[in-house]
Design a protein around this motif. Structure first.
Motif, PDB file in Angstrom:
ATOM      1  N   SER A   5      -9.545  11.215   1.602  1.00  0.00           N
ATOM      2  CA  SER A   5     -10.061   9.843   1.603  1.00  0.00           C
ATOM      3  C   SER A   5     -11.196   9.686   0.590  1.00  0.00           C
ATOM      4  O   SER A   5     -11.254   8.715  -0.177  1.00  0.00           O
ATOM      5  N   LYS A   6     -12.106  10.646   0.565  1.00  0.00           N
ATOM      6  CA  LYS A   6     -13.242  10.600  -0.366  1.00  0.00           C
ATOM      7  C   LYS A   6     -12.772  10.661  -1.816  1.00  0.00           C
ATOM      8  O   LYS A   6     -13.293   9.954  -2.687  1.00  0.00           O
ATOM      9  N   LYS A   7     -11.776  11.492  -2.073  1.00  0.00           N
ATOM     10  CA  LYS A   7     -11.249  11.617  -3.431  1.00  0.00           C
ATOM     11  C   LYS A   7     -10.565  10.323  -3.870  1.00  0.00           C
ATOM     12  O   LYS A   7     -10.686   9.890  -5.018  1.00  0.00           O
ATOM     13  N   ALA A   8      -9.823   9.713  -2.937  1.00  0.00           N
ATOM     14  CA  ALA A   8      -9.029   8.530  -3.272  1.00  0.00           C
ATOM     15  C   ALA A   8      -9.884   7.305  -3.543  1.00  0.00           C
ATOM     16  O   ALA A   8      -9.472   6.397  -4.287  1.00  0.00           O
ATOM     17  N   GLU A   9     -11.075   7.251  -2.960  1.00  0.00           N
ATOM     18  CA  GLU A   9     -11.955   6.091  -3.147  1.00  0.00           C
ATOM     19  C   GLU A   9     -12.248   5.828  -4.623  1.00  0.00           C
ATOM     20  O   GLU A   9     -12.430   4.677  -5.042  1.00  0.00           O
ATOM     21  N   LYS A  10     -12.256   6.876  -5.413  1.00  0.00           N
ATOM     22  CA  LYS A  10     -12.630   6.754  -6.815  1.00  0.00           C
ATOM     23  C   LYS A  10     -11.564   6.043  -7.642  1.00  0.00           C
ATOM     24  O   LYS A  10     -11.879   5.428  -8.664  1.00  0.00           O
ATOM     25  N   ILE A  11     -10.308   6.140  -7.224  1.00  0.00           N
ATOM     26  CA  ILE A  11      -9.245   5.565  -8.062  1.00  0.00           C
ATOM     27  C   ILE A  11      -8.461   4.456  -7.359  1.00  0.00           C
ATOM     28  O   ILE A  11      -7.575   3.854  -7.974  1.00  0.00           O
ATOM     29  N   GLY A  22       0.828  -1.197   0.000  1.00  0.00           N
ATOM     30  CA  GLY A  22       0.000   0.000   0.000  1.00  0.00           C
ATOM     31  C   GLY A  22       0.857   1.240   0.000  1.00  0.00           C
ATOM     32  O   GLY A  22       2.095   1.165   0.003  1.00  0.00           O
ATOM     33  N   PHE A  23       0.190   2.387   0.010  1.00  0.00           N
ATOM     34  CA  PHE A  23       0.876   3.665  -0.144  1.00  0.00           C
ATOM     35  C   PHE A  23       0.581   4.603   1.021  1.00  0.00           C
ATOM     36  O   PHE A  23      -0.505   4.570   1.604  1.00  0.00           O
ATOM     37  N   TYR A  24       1.552   5.451   1.294  1.00  0.00           N
ATOM     38  CA  TYR A  24       1.394   6.525   2.274  1.00  0.00           C
ATOM     39  C   TYR A  24       1.421   7.861   1.536  1.00  0.00           C
ATOM     40  O   TYR A  24       2.399   8.195   0.865  1.00  0.00           O
ATOM     41  N   CYS A  25       0.340   8.619   1.655  1.00  0.00           N
ATOM     42  CA  CYS A  25       0.252   9.959   1.056  1.00  0.00           C
ATOM     43  C   CYS A  25       0.637  10.984   2.114  1.00  0.00           C
ATOM     44  O   CYS A  25      -0.116  11.186   3.076  1.00  0.00           O
ATOM     45  N   ASP A  26       1.763  11.621   1.931  1.00  0.00           N
ATOM     46  CA  ASP A  26       2.223  12.562   2.945  1.00  0.00           C
ATOM     47  C   ASP A  26       1.612  13.944   2.778  1.00  0.00           C
ATOM     48  O   ASP A  26       1.680  14.776   3.693  1.00  0.00           O
ATOM     49  N   THR A  27       1.009  14.218   1.617  1.00  0.00           N
ATOM     50  CA  THR A  27       0.438  15.543   1.390  1.00  0.00           C
ATOM     51  C   THR A  27      -0.787  15.420   0.485  1.00  0.00           C
ATOM     52  O   THR A  27      -1.213  14.328   0.121  1.00  0.00           O
ATOM     53  N   PHE A  28      -1.344  16.550   0.114  1.00  0.00           N
ATOM     54  CA  PHE A  28      -2.581  16.594  -0.666  1.00  0.00           C
ATOM     55  C   PHE A  28      -2.357  16.086  -2.090  1.00  0.00           C
ATOM     56  O   PHE A  28      -1.367  16.439  -2.722  1.00  0.00           O
ATOM     57  N   GLY A  29      -3.283  15.282  -2.580  1.00  0.00           N
ATOM     58  CA  GLY A  29      -3.271  14.874  -3.977  1.00  0.00           C
ATOM     59  C   GLY A  29      -2.293  13.791  -4.360  1.00  0.00           C
ATOM     60  O   GLY A  29      -2.196  13.447  -5.552  1.00  0.00           O
ATOM     61  N   CYS A  30      -1.560  13.236  -3.401  1.00  0.00           N
ATOM     62  CA  CYS A  30      -0.609  12.169  -3.731  1.00  0.00           C
ATOM     63  C   CYS A  30      -1.282  11.011  -4.463  1.00  0.00           C
ATOM     64  O   CYS A  30      -0.721  10.440  -5.400  1.00  0.00           O
ATOM     65  N   HIS A  31      -2.474  10.668  -4.006  1.00  0.00           N
ATOM     66  CA  HIS A  31      -3.133   9.461  -4.500  1.00  0.00           C
ATOM     67  C   HIS A  31      -3.374   9.467  -6.001  1.00  0.00           C
ATOM     68  O   HIS A  31      -3.499   8.419  -6.629  1.00  0.00           O
ATOM     69  N   GLN A  32      -3.446  10.659  -6.612  1.00  0.00           N
ATOM     70  CA  GLN A  32      -3.774  10.713  -8.029  1.00  0.00           C
ATOM     71  C   GLN A  32      -2.538  10.792  -8.931  1.00  0.00           C
ATOM     72  O   GLN A  32      -2.680  10.907 -10.150  1.00  0.00           O
ATOM     73  N   ARG A  33      -1.337  10.730  -8.373  1.00  0.00           N
ATOM     74  CA  ARG A  33      -0.135  10.845  -9.199  1.00  0.00           C
ATOM     75  C   ARG A  33      -0.135   9.740 -10.252  1.00  0.00           C
ATOM     76  O   ARG A  33      -0.120   8.555  -9.927  1.00  0.00           O
ATOM     77  N   ALA A  83      -8.593  -0.809  -2.207  1.00  0.00           N
ATOM     78  CA  ALA A  83      -7.741  -0.515  -1.062  1.00  0.00           C
ATOM     79  C   ALA A  83      -8.561  -0.100   0.157  1.00  0.00           C
ATOM     80  O   ALA A  83      -9.583   0.586   0.019  1.00  0.00           O
ATOM     81  N   GLU A  84      -8.107  -0.523   1.323  1.00  0.00           N
ATOM     82  CA  GLU A  84      -8.670  -0.006   2.569  1.00  0.00           C
ATOM     83  C   GLU A  84      -8.025   1.351   2.823  1.00  0.00           C
ATOM     84  O   GLU A  84      -6.803   1.448   2.981  1.00  0.00           O
ATOM     85  N   ILE A  85      -8.835   2.390   2.859  1.00  0.00           N
ATOM     86  CA  ILE A  85      -8.308   3.753   2.972  1.00  0.00           C
ATOM     87  C   ILE A  85      -8.438   4.238   4.414  1.00  0.00           C
ATOM     88  O   ILE A  85      -9.527   4.199   4.989  1.00  0.00           O
ATOM     89  N   THR A  86      -7.329   4.678   4.966  1.00  0.00           N
ATOM     90  CA  THR A  86      -7.279   5.121   6.359  1.00  0.00           C
ATOM     91  C   THR A  86      -6.762   6.550   6.433  1.00  0.00           C
ATOM     92  O   THR A  86      -5.767   6.890   5.780  1.00  0.00           O
ATOM     93  N   VAL A  87      -7.431   7.381   7.232  1.00  0.00           N
ATOM     94  CA  VAL A  87      -6.945   8.742   7.475  1.00  0.00           C
ATOM     95  C   VAL A  87      -5.878   8.659   8.569  1.00  0.00           C
ATOM     96  O   VAL A  87      -6.183   8.503   9.744  1.00  0.00           O
ATOM     97  N   SER A  88      -4.630   8.731   8.149  1.00  0.00           N
ATOM     98  CA  SER A  88      -3.513   8.594   9.090  1.00  0.00           C
ATOM     99  C   SER A  88      -2.930   9.942   9.483  1.00  0.00           C
ATOM    100  O   SER A  88      -2.099  10.010  10.384  1.00  0.00           O
ATOM    101  N   VAL A 131      -3.951   8.379   3.993  1.00  0.00           N
ATOM    102  CA  VAL A 131      -4.136   9.729   3.462  1.00  0.00           C
ATOM    103  C   VAL A 131      -4.202  10.762   4.594  1.00  0.00           C
ATOM    104  O   VAL A 131      -4.457  10.416   5.748  1.00  0.00           O
ATOM    105  N   PRO A 132      -3.991  12.052   4.259  1.00  0.00           N
ATOM    106  CA  PRO A 132      -3.899  13.082   5.299  1.00  0.00           C
ATOM    107  C   PRO A 132      -5.204  13.428   6.013  1.00  0.00           C
ATOM    108  O   PRO A 132      -5.199  13.740   7.191  1.00  0.00           O
ATOM    109  N   ASN A 133      -6.351  13.422   5.286  1.00  0.00           N
ATOM    110  CA  ASN A 133      -7.600  13.839   5.930  1.00  0.00           C
ATOM    111  C   ASN A 133      -8.809  13.211   5.246  1.00  0.00           C
ATOM    112  O   ASN A 133      -8.675  12.492   4.247  1.00  0.00           O
ATOM    113  N   GLU A 134      -9.989  13.472   5.777  1.00  0.00           N
ATOM    114  CA  GLU A 134     -11.218  12.850   5.275  1.00  0.00           C
ATOM    115  C   GLU A 134     -11.508  13.241   3.823  1.00  0.00           C
ATOM    116  O   GLU A 134     -11.991  12.431   3.031  1.00  0.00           O
TER     117      GLU A 134
END
Length: 308
Positions: free
Chosen positions: A119-125, A87-98, A129-134, A113-116
């Protein structure tokens, strides 16, 4: 200690976070961390993929440029082929869509991901994956500085009646130079000039520019400018001393917000176009959220924002 955890990151921010994770999980996992800390990794791709194939779980950073993500991409591919959960760790905004990580999204087991909202944005792509706000533990630690404002200013030679402006250097030389030169221009506003401003440019760990690159910036500015790297003082410690932060889509922006420092985010067209690739949108999310004040590529407007 039979479980093997492998972590791979090139950029400075995820590298720092993974070091914390390694320390926290040392009693549960036999953790191996391949970390660039903003520089090229010392280990070869072959060494990394060999460790990945023996792992029970793999955690990957999401480097900000495709050419910097070589090891992360190889590790993810090796994990997918070996059937190792990753899995992946997104340290900042928008990492998930790179987009350079797109081939690894479908088989990813988890995403941090950084915040809720992220999380909502990342669900689409990231459909499987189990998405956690870390959040980001490094940024959260910014709320508890290691050095007091007074001690930091003494170490940097900043007097009580001087205004310290901290510039967050970028790994991109054009972005750093535009930011720094614009701030020097802005500081020559007669009103600001009277305020005894001192400009400190904190170099990004990934700044690979040759020695002497910023010499003329220091030499020819009538406003005091000092260029500082991590060997002199860490950016986090410099933040304690600062009166104002001026940046261009840097992790120093949310870190400064944790210390309730005023922030100006200054963008050239180069910065905006980079934002699209790195964060998936032209706008810098902290400006949208009201954390920072946005200024669009105009030294006069920057001067007015700093004055305000």
């Amino acid at each position: 200690m039979g479980l093997n955890l492998v972590m791979v990151a090139r950029d400075a921010a995820p590298s720092a976070a993974f070091e914390l994770v390694k320390g926290e999980l040392q009693d549960i996992f036999c953790a191996r961390a391949f970390l660039g800390k903003g520089k090229p990794l010392k280990e070869s791709v072959e060494q990394i993929t060999e460790s990945v194939q023996r792992a029970n779980v793999v955690v990957l950073g999401m480097s900000s440029q495709p050419e910097l993500a070589k090891e992360e991409l190889a590790a993810g591919k090796a994990a997918a082929e070996a059937g190792v959960p990753y899995g992946f760790y997104c340290d900042t905004f928008g990492c998930h869509q790179r987009p350079w990580f797109s081939d690894l999204r479908e088989k990813a087991s988890f995403l941090l991901v950084p915040n809720e909202e992220e999380s909502k944005k990342a669900e689409k792509i990231f459909p499987n994956a189990e998405i956690t706000v870390s959040s980001n533990p490094i940024l959260e630690n910014s709320a508890f500085p290691n050095i007091s404002r007074k001690d930091a200013r003494i170490k940097l030679g900043v007097e009580d009646d001087e205004v310290m402006v901290l510039l967050s250097g970028h790994k991109s030389l054009p972005i750093t130079c535009f930011l720094a030169v614009s701030m020097v221009h802005a500081a020559h506003n007669p009103t600001l000039f009277k305020k005894k401003i001192k400009i400190f440019l904190s170099l990004h760990p990934g700044d690979l520019s040759p020695a002497g690159t910023y010499d003329d910036l220091v030499k020819f500015s009538s406003v005091p400018v000092k260029v500082v790297n991590k060997d002199v003082m860490l950016t986090d410690d410099m933040l304690s001393a600062a009166d104002l932060v001026v940046e261009s889509a840097s992790t120093l922006c949310p870190a400064a917000a944790y210390q309730r420092k005023p922030i100006v985010s200054y963008f050239s067209e180069i910065s905006y176009q980079r934002n699209v690739g790195v964060f998936g949108q032209r706008e810098w999310e902290p400006c949208v959220m009201g954390i920072s004040r946005e200024v669009r590529g105009d030294p006069l407007a920057l001067s007015m924002a700093v004055e305000d």
